[in-house]
Design a protein around this motif. Structure first.
Motif, PDB file in Angstrom:
ATOM      1  N   ILE A 173       4.738  13.843 -10.066  1.00 27.52           N
ATOM      2  CA  ILE A 173       5.980  14.467  -9.603  1.00 27.52           C
ATOM      3  C   ILE A 173       5.727  15.866  -9.062  1.00 27.52           C
ATOM      4  O   ILE A 173       6.328  16.280  -8.064  1.00 27.52           O
ATOM      5  CB  ILE A 173       6.998  14.491 -10.760  1.00 27.52           C
ATOM      6  N   SER A 174       4.823  16.612  -9.666  1.00 29.85           N
ATOM      7  CA  SER A 174       4.558  17.981  -9.210  1.00 29.85           C
ATOM      8  C   SER A 174       3.872  18.019  -7.852  1.00 29.85           C
ATOM      9  O   SER A 174       3.935  19.035  -7.149  1.00 29.85           O
ATOM     10  CB  SER A 174       3.694  18.706 -10.242  1.00 29.85           C
ATOM     11  N   GLN A 175       3.216  16.916  -7.430  1.00 36.04           N
ATOM     12  CA  GLN A 175       2.510  16.900  -6.152  1.00 36.04           C
ATOM     13  C   GLN A 175       3.369  16.404  -4.993  1.00 36.04           C
ATOM     14  O   GLN A 175       2.923  16.450  -3.850  1.00 36.04           O
ATOM     15  CB  GLN A 175       1.270  16.006  -6.272  1.00 36.04           C
ATOM     16  N   ILE A 176       4.556  15.933  -5.263  1.00 35.96           N
ATOM     17  CA  ILE A 176       5.400  15.369  -4.202  1.00 35.96           C
ATOM     18  C   ILE A 176       5.729  16.395  -3.116  1.00 35.96           C
ATOM     19  O   ILE A 176       5.566  16.116  -1.919  1.00 35.96           O
ATOM     20  CB  ILE A 176       6.683  14.760  -4.820  1.00 35.96           C
ATOM     21  N   PRO A 177       6.189  17.624  -3.412  1.00 35.28           N
ATOM     22  CA  PRO A 177       6.469  18.585  -2.330  1.00 35.28           C
ATOM     23  C   PRO A 177       5.247  18.913  -1.482  1.00 35.28           C
ATOM     24  O   PRO A 177       5.367  19.069  -0.257  1.00 35.28           O
ATOM     25  CB  PRO A 177       6.993  19.816  -3.083  1.00 35.28           C
ATOM     26  N   LEU A 178       4.083  19.021  -2.093  1.00 36.46           N
ATOM     27  CA  LEU A 178       2.879  19.340  -1.331  1.00 36.46           C
ATOM     28  C   LEU A 178       2.495  18.193  -0.403  1.00 36.46           C
ATOM     29  O   LEU A 178       2.073  18.427   0.741  1.00 36.46           O
ATOM     30  CB  LEU A 178       1.724  19.650  -2.288  1.00 36.46           C
ATOM     31  N   ILE A 179       2.620  16.961  -0.853  1.00 38.32           N
ATOM     32  CA  ILE A 179       2.293  15.809  -0.008  1.00 38.32           C
ATOM     33  C   ILE A 179       3.252  15.718   1.177  1.00 38.32           C
ATOM     34  O   ILE A 179       2.845  15.466   2.310  1.00 38.32           O
ATOM     35  CB  ILE A 179       2.317  14.522  -0.847  1.00 38.32           C
ATOM     36  N   VAL A 180       4.530  15.953   0.922  1.00 37.43           N
ATOM     37  CA  VAL A 180       5.525  15.870   2.000  1.00 37.43           C
ATOM     38  C   VAL A 180       5.288  16.968   3.034  1.00 37.43           C
ATOM     39  O   VAL A 180       5.429  16.743   4.244  1.00 37.43           O
ATOM     40  CB  VAL A 180       6.942  15.940   1.412  1.00 37.43           C
ATOM     41  N   GLN A 181       4.933  18.162   2.610  1.00 39.85           N
ATOM     42  CA  GLN A 181       4.668  19.238   3.561  1.00 39.85           C
ATOM     43  C   GLN A 181       3.464  18.941   4.447  1.00 39.85           C
ATOM     44  O   GLN A 181       3.423  19.374   5.604  1.00 39.85           O
ATOM     45  CB  GLN A 181       4.440  20.554   2.806  1.00 39.85           C
ATOM     46  N   SER A 182       2.491  18.214   3.943  1.00 38.44           N
ATOM     47  CA  SER A 182       1.313  17.881   4.745  1.00 38.44           C
ATOM     48  C   SER A 182       1.550  16.701   5.671  1.00 38.44           C
ATOM     49  O   SER A 182       0.722  16.435   6.538  1.00 38.44           O
ATOM     50  CB  SER A 182       0.129  17.564   3.821  1.00 38.44           C
ATOM     51  N   LEU A 204       0.828  -1.210   0.000  1.00 33.20           N
ATOM     52  CA  LEU A 204       0.000   0.000   0.000  1.00 33.20           C
ATOM     53  C   LEU A 204       0.859   1.255   0.000  1.00 33.20           C
ATOM     54  O   LEU A 204       0.503   2.257  -0.638  1.00 33.20           O
ATOM     55  CB  LEU A 204      -0.924  -0.011   1.215  1.00 33.20           C
ATOM     56  N   VAL A 205       1.972   1.235   0.705  1.00 35.88           N
ATOM     57  CA  VAL A 205       2.864   2.398   0.703  1.00 35.88           C
ATOM     58  C   VAL A 205       3.412   2.642  -0.693  1.00 35.88           C
ATOM     59  O   VAL A 205       3.477   3.789  -1.172  1.00 35.88           O
ATOM     60  CB  VAL A 205       4.004   2.199   1.724  1.00 35.88           C
ATOM     61  N   THR A 206       3.796   1.563  -1.368  1.00 38.35           N
ATOM     62  CA  THR A 206       4.304   1.707  -2.733  1.00 38.35           C
ATOM     63  C   THR A 206       3.240   2.268  -3.668  1.00 38.35           C
ATOM     64  O   THR A 206       3.522   3.153  -4.493  1.00 38.35           O
ATOM     65  CB  THR A 206       4.794   0.342  -3.241  1.00 38.35           C
ATOM     66  N   GLU A 207       2.008   1.754  -3.557  1.00 41.45           N
ATOM     67  CA  GLU A 207       0.926   2.270  -4.401  1.00 41.45           C
ATOM     68  C   GLU A 207       0.639   3.737  -4.106  1.00 41.45           C
ATOM     69  O   GLU A 207       0.394   4.523  -5.032  1.00 41.45           O
ATOM     70  CB  GLU A 207      -0.333   1.431  -4.183  1.00 41.45           C
ATOM     71  N   SER A 208       0.664   4.129  -2.825  1.00 42.50           N
ATOM     72  CA  SER A 208       0.386   5.525  -2.469  1.00 42.50           C
ATOM     73  C   SER A 208       1.468   6.451  -2.992  1.00 42.50           C
ATOM     74  O   SER A 208       1.180   7.578  -3.425  1.00 42.50           O
ATOM     75  CB  SER A 208       0.255   5.653  -0.948  1.00 42.50           C
ATOM     76  N   LEU A 209       2.721   6.002  -2.960  1.00 44.92           N
ATOM     77  CA  LEU A 209       3.806   6.844  -3.442  1.00 44.92           C
ATOM     78  C   LEU A 209       3.775   6.985  -4.958  1.00 44.92           C
ATOM     79  O   LEU A 209       3.917   8.086  -5.501  1.00 44.92           O
ATOM     80  CB  LEU A 209       5.152   6.269  -2.993  1.00 44.92           C
ATOM     81  N   GLU A 210       3.582   5.869  -5.641  1.00 43.49           N
ATOM     82  CA  GLU A 210       3.652   5.891  -7.100  1.00 43.49           C
ATOM     83  C   GLU A 210       2.386   6.430  -7.747  1.00 43.49           C
ATOM     84  O   GLU A 210       2.387   6.719  -8.944  1.00 43.49           O
ATOM     85  CB  GLU A 210       3.940   4.481  -7.613  1.00 43.49           C
ATOM     86  N   ALA A 211       1.283   6.567  -6.964  1.00 43.69           N
ATOM     87  CA  ALA A 211       0.058   7.138  -7.539  1.00 43.69           C
ATOM     88  C   ALA A 211       0.151   8.646  -7.696  1.00 43.69           C
ATOM     89  O   ALA A 211      -0.569   9.237  -8.506  1.00 43.69           O
ATOM     90  CB  ALA A 211      -1.139   6.785  -6.655  1.00 43.69           C
ATOM     91  N   ALA A 212       1.027   9.286  -6.921  1.00 44.21           N
ATOM     92  CA  ALA A 212       1.153  10.747  -6.989  1.00 44.21           C
ATOM     93  C   ALA A 212       2.027  11.148  -8.157  1.00 44.21           C
ATOM     94  O   ALA A 212       2.957  10.428  -8.558  1.00 44.21           O
ATOM     95  CB  ALA A 212       1.741  11.281  -5.680  1.00 44.21           C
TER      96      ALA A 212
END
Length: 900
Positions: free
Chosen positions: A767-776, A757-765
């Motif tokens: 590239i442009s959304q990665i900084p926003l997800i990490v900040q949250s 599930l962690v792999t699916e959650s990471l790879e579903a995002a």
């Protein structure tokens, strides 16, 4: 301007008094320091302090079988439930009596608490009542004296308890036909420890006189029968005969082994046993004596394994880890206590830490902020690592109390001034005292300053009112500045200017070149003076609690801050005047500028310390150093219920035991260096002796009676209420992914600990959304995501290397400052290894591509050269034919055709 500093750690104290325990993984030691708990992670070599804020000193500890909950009982009888994952106190149960011992049942559903002479069994973990996790199940009146030890059998059915009445009693957690209360009386002193053996009802008990007994039970686990115990055994046998049922066999214990442990102490029968702990896995009994000796015996043969003397002080507690390899030992009480973790198989120390034996008077951060130097009245200078909170080296060359410590700008040496009249320089590479600066006449040194270049060392005398200037390179005395008429309270240096404050109500600004001074008079005695980091402002603290700011060049008054109302001192137990009158004589005594010069930290004769804004002259925030009422000066006023016709009962020592229940501090006679056996004791008073800012500006240290408290901006609470949701499942992750809520899906996947599930959650995002997800992401999930990257195989075997590197870069950019002092070394090392592995593969692949391209380019060049040679050969052949035939080509197209 961020002033949200929070307590992150305590430095300078490792153990005070009470019981120490190991965590369930066996790699961390939990030690009480006053009303707080310190956790020493021996695997990663770091320590942290849990700010659970109890009202009194913590005495008893027990940890749940899962390791997620800890019970801590203080002197008053309050039992605090601490959630170890979130490091938060979640509930407080008031026992209303002194708690002598407490223990979790192996099935984690019950807790046994010894309240004076009572034994209470509480049920825990019931879902029906969230407001009170403690539900009283039953109470046993076992003795007329204090109960000191309690233990559970492995099946959580039997409980054994012992106390001062020298009797060991076995009771049941529920009603059993075989047992009600079974007393065992065979000891000569109070019971120190009694425990069940592994997977059995057999027991071992140890008393204060050193007698150890092994008791064998006639019943095995599973043979207890539920029901009400009947006292009349004859009636029970008649009923059993009439009904045809088998007679219920009563429980019975037989003493099968007796051994005097004092035979192995090395001091005969003159010593007493102070602590004992049996390790069921290895079958080893650790016994500690009041002469600092600890012995290990194999049970039940009592064959001697080891005999070791830890110190000259009495050992208060011992604790085994889960594997039986390490033994934690707490020696002494109060400020003279030390904590030792010993590995008995290799006969080596895993950890041996001891704080200052007397109060800490000074502290100073190193120029890089990685180390903290402390000096105390015991004449020692200790260097502490700010990350691990462990003492790295101790310098004990001074013969009297240390009054000030200073670092040179390079950070390679530490200077310390002492009441013995010397300034000593210690090298941090070879750990030696390489230079000693001595006054021309015997005097006590109270203050110390060093210039930024490290060329000059300035110290102020306490008796002759002179300022001495030495050359640090040669050690020669360069100058003596005279002019003050009373004690020099503080000095500071910036560039070629020296400022000094004295009790003669004057401030002198000295010029080093010509030794001339400009004198400024103030209304009260000067307590402390400091240059701002830029050197353009001088802050002066006087005994009336007023901080005055002067312009450094012209000594113009820039403004004042009145700190009198912010001091808010409490009334001491020895004060015979009212609190309002006592507050007139108490004030802040230490000030320190922040590295940028915009903030001013102040503390002194109070439980409070404050931060002020220098430009606005306003208070920004106030803290209380402790809530520990076991110390004096914490409560604002007296409790009138303690007053009798004989006076304040807090001043009367009514204990007739050698062990002081109130953790009172022994007062030694003047001149005694080792131990003074007098009966003079008092409660230590809360005071702040020094404040120090870290050069980074993100931490500061406060020296108080409790030790050196470190407050930091990088302290992040790990409590997350979303973790308590019991409805987290795979469906929530799928739903969040369908709604493009990637942060919720990632957090739920990490809670479920599902790598897929962690792999699916990471790879579903994208590239442009990665900084926003990490900040949250909260910090606890970012740290857990890093551990997932290290522990799993997805990160190391993935084909999307660049994609995961973007995730890693976003995590380190946003949470890097917080993870720097929080994440263990193993996680960071694993991340570095994965990056090195990918770098090696990418480098190898790029080198192969590079070589392939070079080969193609070289082949192309060789083909062009061959083609050119062919063209030159054909051209020369045509020329020869033309010369022979005498004809020429008709046009250029013919040449091209011929060349082709």
């Amino acid at each position: 301007m961020n002033v949200n500093f929070k307590l992150s750690n305590y430095i300078g104290t490792v153990y005070r008094d009470g019981q120490v325990v190991f965590s369930r993984d066996g790699f961390s030691v939990i030690s009480p320091i006053g009303n707080k708990l310190s956790v020493f992670d021996l695997k990663n070599n770091v320590a942290k302090t849990l700010d659970i804020d109890c009202k009194f000193n913590i005495k008893q500890l027990t940890i749940s079988p899962s390791g997620q909950h800890l019970l801590a009982a203080d002197e008053r009888g309050d039992v605090h439930v601490v959630h170890m994952v979130s490091e938060t106190k979640v509930y407080t149960f008031r026992a209303n009596k002194t708690v002598g011992a407490l223990s979790f049942a192996p099935n984690a559903t019950r807790v046994a608490i010894c309240r004076d002479e009572d034994l209470q069994i509480h049920e825990m973990g019931r879902v029906r009542d969230f407001t009170s996790p403690f539900i009283l199940s039953r109470t046993y009146k076992l003795s007329k004296d204090q109960l000191n030890t309690v233990d559970w059998s492995d099946d959580s059915r039997l409980i054994v308890a012992g106390g001062d009445d020298r009797v060991v009693r076995v009771v049941g957690s529920k009603d059993y036909k075989n047992l009600f209360i079974h007393p065992l009386a065979s000891h000569k002193g109070r019971i120190v420890n009694c425990q069940f053996l592994k997977q059995s009802y057999d027991m071992i008990s140890v008393c204060k006189r050193g007698l150890a007994n092994v008791w064998t039970c006639n019943l095995r686990p599973g043979e207890l029968q539920r029901g009400v115990w009947k006292k009349d055994e004859d009636d029970d046998s008649e009923n059993a005969t009439q009904t045809g049922h088998k007679k219920t066999e009563k429980i019975f214990f037989e003493k099968t082994k007796k051994y005097w442990l004092t035979q192995s102490s090395g001091s005969g029968t003159t010593v007493d046993v102070t602590a004992a702990q049996y390790q069921a896995t290895t079958k080893i009994l650790a016994t500690a004596f009041n002469n600092g000796v600890i012995v290990l015996h194999e049970v039940p043969s009592f064959a001697l394994i080891h005999n070791l003397q830890i110190s000259e002080m009495s050992i208060q507690t011992v604790a085994w880890n889960c594997s039986g390899d390490w033994l934690a030992i707490g020696c002494g009480k109060g400020s003279t206590a030390q904590l030792v973790v010993w590995e008995w198989q290799s006969e080596s120390y895993v950890m041996k830490q001891q704080g200052h034996s007397l109060r800490i008077t000074s502290a100073e951060y190193s120029p890089d902020g990685a180390l903290v130097a402390t000096g105390a009245e015991d004449g020692k200078v200790k260097i502490w690592n700010t990350r691990s909170s462990f003492c790295t080296v101790t310098f004990s060359e001074h013969t009297s109390g240390v009054t000030a410590v200073k670092w040179i700008q390079s950070g390679r040496a530490i200077l310390s001034a002492s009441l013995d009249g010397t300034v000593r320089a210690h090298d941090l590479k070879r750990y030696r005292n390489f230079r000693t600066l001595v006054c021309p006449e015997p005097t006590q040194l109270a203050t110390l300053a060093v210039d930024k270049a490290g060329d000059l060392v300035i110290a102020g005398a306490k008796e002759v009112f002179n300022i001495y200037i030495w050359s640090f390179e040669t050690g020669h005395l360069l100058d003596i500045l005279t002019g003050h008429e009373s004690l020099i309270s503080s000095i500071d240096i910036h560039a070629n200017m020296i400022v000094s404050g004295s009790w003669d109500r004057t401030i002198k600004l000295w010029t080093i070149a010509d030794s001339q001074a400009e004198t400024v008079e103030v209304s009260h005695e000067v307590v402390d003076v400091k240059f701002s980091p830029a050197g353009d402002v001088i802050a002066v603290l006087t005994s009336d609690g007023v901080i005055t700011f002067f312009e450094a060049k012209e000594m113009l008054n820039l403004g004042t801050i009145d700190t009198k109302l912010d001091t808010d001192p409490s009334r001491g137990s020895h004060d015979t005047i009212t609190r309002k009158s006592a507050a007139k004589t108490k004030t802040f005594t230490r000030i320190r500028f922040s590295p940028d010069g915009s903030l001013l930290l102040a503390g002194g004769e109070s439980n409070n310390f404050c931060i002020y804004s220098v430009p606005e002259r306003l208070i920004l925030k106030k803290w209380r150093i402790t809530e520990n009422r076991s110390l004096d000066g914490v409560v604002l006023d007296f409790n009138r219920r303690n007053f009798t016709e004989f006076g304040n009962m807090q001043l009367i020592d009514d204990s007739d035991d050698e062990e002081e229940p109130n953790n009172k501090m022994a007062i030694k006679l003047p001149g005694t260096k080792n131990f003074d056996l007098g009966e003079r004791r008092s409660r230590p008073e809360v005071n702040i002796y020094e404040v120090a800012y870290c050069p980074t500006g993100r931490r500061f240290a406060v020296c108080s009676t409790e030790g050196v408290a470190v407050y930091s901006l990088d302290t992040v609470s790990t409590f997350d209420p979303f973790q308590l949701d019991s409805q987290t499942n795979h469906g929530i992750v799928r739903k969040a992914l369908n709604n493009n809520d990637y942060s919720t899906a990632l957090m739920a996947s990490l809670r479920l600990n599902s790598s897929q599930l962690v792999t699916e959650s990471l790879e579903a995002a994208s590239i442009s959304q990665i900084p926003l997800i990490v900040q949250s992401l909260p910090l606890v999930y970012a740290e857990r995501l890093l551990k997932w990257m290290v522990e799993g195989n997805e990160m190391s075997s993935t084909q999307h290397v660049h994609f995961y590197m973007l995730w890693l870069r976003a995590i380190l950019q946003h949470h890097g400052m917080h993870l720097k002092g929080r994440t263990d070394v193993a996680t960071l090392t694993g991340i570095q290894q994965i990056m090195s592995q990918h770098q090696h593969h990418v480098t190898k692949l790029s080198n192969q591509n590079k070589f392939s391209l070079n080969w193609i380019v070289n082949i192309r060049k060789s083909m062009k050269s061959v083609k050119k040679e062919c063209m030159d050969t054909s051209t020369s052949f045509d020329d020869e034919q033309n010369e022979t035939s005498g004809s020429e080509p008709e046009s250029d197209s013919d040449l091209e055709v011929m060349s082709d």
